[in-house]
Enzyme design. Structure first.
Site, PDB file in Angstrom:
ATOM      1  CG  LEU A  88       1.935   1.438  -0.976  1.00 31.81           C
ATOM      2  CD1 LEU A  88       2.102  -0.032  -1.354  1.00 31.81           C
ATOM      3  CD2 LEU A  88       2.868   2.307  -1.811  1.00 31.81           C
ATOM      4  CG  ASP A  89      -2.422   5.163  -5.038  1.00 30.95           C
ATOM      5  OD1 ASP A  89      -2.997   4.239  -5.641  1.00 30.95           O
ATOM      6  OD2 ASP A  89      -1.417   5.736  -5.486  1.00 30.95           O
ATOM      7  CB  ALA A  90      -7.153   2.315  -3.264  1.00 37.24           C
TER       8      ALA A  90
END
Length: 263
Positions: free
Chosen positions: A102-104
């Site tokens: 998952l992106d940050a």
């Protein structure tokens, strides 16, 4: 069967060398018997106690409620918050690894697997494993044609991808996709005029975040019907491997890799 020191290490008790020492010092019992030889072979399913405390086998799947701002890597060269700090220190020794990313800025459900074959199945586009997200968006989230536009496929720089509109409300949509391209949901929604403000993953395959009873930054083993589904995936996959090996003479099929970015 495996050396008791390896089984200990697989359960997160330490490195192999550390586990050798634990066994030699008589601190480990297997099915009620204290062992002193680290090379003694025991079933992987054995009941093992260290200093009287039971060490359970590593779950097939673990789930983390990923906080915002955490990068989906096991350590970050720039010193940014990563999964290394967000998960217990023994997960790496237990051979648990993240299933994709998952992106940050995305929060929510991130799975960890101890089985590479299961991880490959969960990530590969051909298997169409569903991922469900809730997005807070700018723009008209209640537009009447949104379901049809998403279902028909939205063009991105990586190609055209469909999404299923599960629910829509003022300023919020719930969508389901079957691939995990990098920032895919954000790009799909931005390209239909709904730039994402906040993104949250609530489901991966049969694993639902709400069923796990965990809060932001917490983790839990995946159990019940979801882990039974994962076990069945592995049984089918290994059965197919056996059939392929027994067939003989066939051309070995190369599996394609999939992008593991999410959100």
């Amino acid at each position: 069967m495996a050396p008791v020191s390896k089984v200990l290490a697989d359960r997160g008790a330490g490195t192999r060398r550390e586990c050798d020492t634990l066994v030699k010092r008589g601190r480990v019992s297997v099915d009620g018997e204290i062992l002193r030889s680290p090379t003694r072979r025991v079933p992987a399913s054995s009941r093992i106690h260290l200093d009287g405390e039971e060490l359970l086998p590593t779950p097939l799947l673990m789930a983390l409620y990923k906080p915002k701002g955490v990068h989906s890597t096991m350590g970050d060269p720039l010193g940014r918050p990563s999964l290394l700090e967000a998960t217990p220190s023994n997960w790496k020794r237990m051979q648990l690894h993240p299933v994709g990313r998952l992106d940050a800025d995305t929060t929510g459900l991130l799975l960890f697997s101890r089985d590479g074959q299961l991880t490959q199945y969960l990530l590969h586009p051909r298997n169409e494993v569903e991922r469900e997200y809730v997005a807070q968006v700018d723009g008209d989230a209640l537009r009447g044609d949104l379901r049809e536009v998403l279902a028909a496929g939205v063009e991105t720089s990586d190609g055209t991808f469909p999404a299923e509109l599960v629910e829509q409300a003022e300023g919020r949509v719930r969508v389901m996709v079957k691939e995990g391209k990098y920032r895919m949901v954000r790009r799909l929604l931005a390209n239909v005029g709904l730039p994402v403000v906040e993104l949250h993953r609530v489901r991966y395959g049969p694993v639902r975040l709400e069923d796990l009873g965990i809060d932001v930054g917490e983790w839990a083993p995946v159990t019940g019907e979801a882990v039974e589904w994962a076990d069945e995936v592995l049984r089918r996959g290994r059965g197919q491997e056996g059939t392929a090996r027994g067939g003989g003479g066939g051309e070995k099929k190369r599996s394609s890799s999939s992008s593991s970015g999410g959100g």
